[in-house]
Design a protein around this motif. Structure first.
Motif, PDB file in Angstrom:
ATOM      1  N   THR A 170      29.772  19.775 -78.685  1.00 35.00           N
ATOM      2  CA  THR A 170      29.388  18.427 -78.273  1.00 35.00           C
ATOM      3  C   THR A 170      30.622  17.543 -78.291  1.00 35.00           C
ATOM      4  OG1 THR A 170      27.171  18.723 -79.221  1.00 35.00           O
ATOM      5  CG2 THR A 170      27.892  16.462 -78.761  1.00 35.00           C
ATOM      6  N   ILE A 171      30.953  17.012 -77.090  1.00 30.68           N
ATOM      7  CA  ILE A 171      32.141  16.156 -76.954  1.00 30.68           C
ATOM      8  C   ILE A 171      31.657  14.730 -76.845  1.00 30.68           C
ATOM      9  CG2 ILE A 171      34.084  15.534 -75.461  1.00 30.68           C
ATOM     10  CD1 ILE A 171      32.794  19.056 -75.387  1.00 30.68           C
ATOM     11  N   GLY A 172      32.164  13.850 -77.692  1.00 28.85           N
ATOM     12  CA  GLY A 172      31.793  12.448 -77.649  1.00 28.85           C
ATOM     13  C   GLY A 172      31.711  11.862 -79.044  1.00 28.85           C
ATOM     14  N   PRO A 173      31.417  10.603 -79.144  1.00 16.23           N
ATOM     15  CA  PRO A 173      31.138   9.713 -77.998  1.00 16.23           C
ATOM     16  C   PRO A 173      32.398   9.399 -77.180  1.00 16.23           C
ATOM     17  CG  PRO A 173      31.275   8.430 -80.010  1.00 16.23           C
ATOM     18  CD  PRO A 173      31.380   9.869 -80.432  1.00 16.23           C
ATOM     19  N   LEU A 174      32.211   9.313 -75.870  1.00 10.10           N
ATOM     20  CA  LEU A 174      33.298   8.959 -74.951  1.00 10.10           C
ATOM     21  C   LEU A 174      33.198   7.459 -74.713  1.00 10.10           C
ATOM     22  CD1 LEU A 174      32.810  11.938 -72.458  1.00 10.10           C
ATOM     23  CD2 LEU A 174      34.575  11.733 -74.221  1.00 10.10           C
ATOM     24  N   GLN A 175      34.120   6.717 -75.327  1.00  8.25           N
ATOM     25  CA  GLN A 175      34.051   5.263 -75.304  1.00  8.25           C
ATOM     26  C   GLN A 175      35.151   4.682 -74.430  1.00  8.25           C
ATOM     27  OE1 GLN A 175      34.071   4.933 -79.677  1.00  8.25           O
ATOM     28  NE2 GLN A 175      32.152   3.783 -79.458  1.00  8.25           N
ATOM     29  N   SER A 176      34.768   3.650 -73.638  1.00  5.83           N
ATOM     30  CA  SER A 176      35.691   3.035 -72.694  1.00  5.83           C
ATOM     31  C   SER A 176      36.514   1.955 -73.379  1.00  5.83           C
ATOM     32  CB  SER A 176      34.902   2.467 -71.508  1.00  5.83           C
ATOM     33  OG  SER A 176      35.768   2.066 -70.481  1.00  5.83           O
ATOM     34  N   VAL A 178      29.008  14.989 -73.689  1.00  4.64           N
ATOM     35  CA  VAL A 178      28.942  16.213 -72.879  1.00  4.64           C
ATOM     36  C   VAL A 178      28.701  17.371 -73.844  1.00  4.64           C
ATOM     37  CG1 VAL A 178      30.197  17.801 -71.378  1.00  4.64           C
ATOM     38  CG2 VAL A 178      30.489  15.339 -71.096  1.00  4.64           C
ATOM     39  N   THR A 179      27.767  18.249 -73.463  1.00  8.45           N
ATOM     40  CA  THR A 179      27.428  19.388 -74.332  1.00  8.45           C
ATOM     41  C   THR A 179      27.640  20.686 -73.559  1.00  8.45           C
ATOM     42  OG1 THR A 179      25.785  18.086 -75.544  1.00  8.45           O
ATOM     43  CG2 THR A 179      25.630  20.483 -75.696  1.00  8.45           C
ATOM     44  N   PHE A 180      28.354  21.643 -74.209  1.00  8.18           N
ATOM     45  CA  PHE A 180      28.547  22.979 -73.657  1.00  8.18           C
ATOM     46  C   PHE A 180      27.845  23.986 -74.570  1.00  8.18           C
ATOM     47  CE2 PHE A 180      32.228  20.609 -72.128  1.00  8.18           C
ATOM     48  CZ  PHE A 180      32.268  20.966 -70.787  1.00  8.18           C
ATOM     49  N   LYS A 181      27.112  24.927 -74.005  1.00  7.02           N
ATOM     50  CA  LYS A 181      26.457  25.990 -74.761  1.00  7.02           C
ATOM     51  C   LYS A 181      26.994  27.332 -74.300  1.00  7.02           C
ATOM     52  CE  LYS A 181      22.211  23.482 -75.881  1.00  7.02           C
ATOM     53  NZ  LYS A 181      20.725  23.518 -75.901  1.00  7.02           N
ATOM     54  N   LEU A 182      27.477  28.114 -75.279  1.00  4.53           N
ATOM     55  CA  LEU A 182      28.090  29.414 -74.989  1.00  4.53           C
ATOM     56  C   LEU A 182      27.068  30.508 -75.279  1.00  4.53           C
ATOM     57  CD1 LEU A 182      31.584  28.751 -76.631  1.00  4.53           C
ATOM     58  CD2 LEU A 182      30.816  28.244 -74.308  1.00  4.53           C
ATOM     59  N   LYS A 183      26.553  31.146 -74.265  1.00  3.30           N
ATOM     60  CA  LYS A 183      25.487  32.134 -74.420  1.00  3.30           C
ATOM     61  C   LYS A 183      26.036  33.441 -74.990  1.00  3.30           C
ATOM     62  CE  LYS A 183      22.828  30.244 -70.567  1.00  3.30           C
ATOM     63  NZ  LYS A 183      22.193  30.526 -69.261  1.00  3.30           N
ATOM     64  N   PRO A 184      25.287  34.045 -75.939  1.00  5.71           N
ATOM     65  CA  PRO A 184      25.744  35.310 -76.547  1.00  5.71           C
ATOM     66  C   PRO A 184      25.868  36.443 -75.533  1.00  5.71           C
ATOM     67  CG  PRO A 184      24.034  34.284 -77.869  1.00  5.71           C
ATOM     68  CD  PRO A 184      24.085  33.514 -76.611  1.00  5.71           C
ATOM     69  N   ALA A 185      25.048  36.406 -74.483  1.00  3.54           N
ATOM     70  CA  ALA A 185      25.117  37.484 -73.495  1.00  3.54           C
ATOM     71  C   ALA A 185      26.432  37.467 -72.738  1.00  3.54           C
ATOM     72  CB  ALA A 185      23.947  37.341 -72.520  1.00  3.54           C
ATOM     73  N   ILE A 186      27.063  36.308 -72.700  1.00  2.90           N
ATOM     74  CA  ILE A 186      28.332  36.197 -71.967  1.00  2.90           C
ATOM     75  C   ILE A 186      29.512  36.208 -72.921  1.00  2.90           C
ATOM     76  CG2 ILE A 186      29.673  34.719 -70.415  1.00  2.90           C
ATOM     77  CD1 ILE A 186      27.049  33.654 -69.314  1.00  2.90           C
TER      78      ILE A 186
END
Length: 405
Positions: free
Chosen positions: A331-337, A372-380
């Motif tokens: 999880t990337i953030g908070p992205l503040q201006s 922004v959220t990235f999920k890394l699947k175990p199958a990959i």
């Protein structure tokens, strides 16, 4: 001796009789043209008369530029009469004729001349658009014709009329080789010119010539923007000064202007606009990372602008990266201006994934509500040690080693 004289006398009588018969036959076969007139007005009734003959009535062959015909004779008071048909008398030009008979060789011609009247006017003008400045021109061509659709006589007067801005002009021209024509040169000013023509009381319809501005001269550009931050959200507007030609005429609406933008990495962006009242505008979105732009505009192949520069400040100074779910969720953030508000939705964030110092994959997502959220699947992504690099708004953060399980 007496017998000899008698024989010679009889022979002389026979010869004299034969000569008299030949003379009589020759006189009987002789045909002469009786019609003296050789010039006629178009549409006039034309009759050719010949002295009569005791032989059969020969046909009269007539030919003009439109075709040929054979005319049969009638007799009136020991005269051969040939009535020229209307399809010939209604067309101007030279008519050649030949009397067709083996014993007679007779030919000639007569002229059919146009009427000194105008029933209609054909007018052609082009090109319909010319360039201001006095060097470019359009051509006016006028074809007056009579009631039988024949061109009028040479040197028939045609009056050309012009209206442009506050001026009205007239000019006489004369027909030659069936037409009258004139070159109409542009003025220094741009605008709309009205053209018409008149000949012997008959007027043409109105024609319009667009006199557009000449080649534009160089111009200047400017830029307006809400702020100088590279937030990837706001809009910068480019505008030209009023673009004119060398005679101070506004360029035509719709003149195409291209703005070329060179960034600090040497990449070229492009945006375009068209002129309205001499001014062209165009918009482009801000970059999402710190950058410097150099902008120059062109009217392709004709003129160019000055160069202006724009600096864009970094909008995000730092961001956090949080791992969860066996380090498979980032999880990337908070992205503040720049005012510590959440960055507008849509900021691109890139995740680079490495294993054993080799890049495995790059994932890209856009922000929503400042995260922004990235999920890394175990199958990959199998269990093991990975390194990561996150790029957002021109910033980059590295995570050396994280174990996924």
């Amino acid at each position: 001796m007496q017998l000899k004289h008698t024989y010679l006398f009889l022979l002389g009588l026979i010869l004299l009789s034969s000569f008299a018969v030949m003379k009589q036959n020759e006189t009987a076969n002789k045909i002469e043209l009786l019609t003296i007139q050789s010039d006629y007005e178009v549409g006039e009734t034309i009759v050719l008369k010949f002295s009569a003959s005791k032989i059969n009535k020969p046909l009269l062959y007539c030919s003009n530029s439109y075709g040929s015909t054979l005319i049969a004779a009638s007799t009136e008071n020991d005269t051969l009469v040939y009535n020229i048909p209307e399809n010939i008398t209604k067309k101007i030009g030279v008519v050649n004729w030949t009397l067709l008979h083996d014993a007679v060789s007779l030919s000639g011609h007569f002229n059919i001349n146009p009427k000194a009247e105008v029933a209609s006017i054909e007018t052609y003008i082009g090109p319909p658009s010319i360039e201001a400045g006095g060097t470019d021109y359009t051509m006016l061509v006028v074809i007056p014709s009579d009631s039988l659709d024949n061109p009028v006589p040479t040197n028939t007067s045609v009056n050309a009329k012009f209206q442009f801005l506050a001026s009205e002009e007239k000019e006489d021209m004369f027909t030659k080789n069936l037409i009258a024509y004139k070159k109409i040169h542009s003025k220094k000013e741009s605008g709309r010119m009205l053209v018409s023509s008149e000949s012997l009381g008959i007027n043409s319809k109105e024609f319009t010539i667009n006199v557009s501005a000449a080649i534009p001269t160089d111009f200047t550009i400017s830029a307006t923007r809400p702020h100088a931050y590279a937030d990837g959200n706001q809009i910068t507007t480019f505008s030209t000064s009023i673009i004119r030609d060398s005679h101070k005429n506004l360029v035509s609406d719709g003149t195409f202007v291209t703005f070329f933008i060179t960034n600090s990495e040497g990449n070229i962006l492009k945006t375009t606009g068209t002129t309205i009242d001499g001014i062209a505008t165009s918009k482009i979105i801000h970059p999402d990372y710190k950058d410097t732009w150099s902008i120059k505009a062109y009217v392709d192949g004709m003129s160019e602008s000055n160069i202006i520069s724009l600096n864009f400040k970094r909008v995000i100074e730092d961001f956090d990266i949080a791992f969860s779910d066996k380090n498979r969720t980032l999880t990337i953030g908070p992205l503040q201006s720049f005012m510590e508000q959440m960055i507008p939705d849509g900021l691109h964030v890139k995740l680079n994934i490495y294993q054993n110092n080799t890049q495995v994959q790059t994932l890209t997502k856009t922000s929503f509500n400042g995260y922004v959220t990235f999920k890394l699947k175990p199958a990959i992504y199998k269990d093991g040690d990975y390194s990561f690099s996150v790029e957002a708004a021109g910033l980059s953060k590295d995570i050396k080693t994280k174990k996924l399980w």
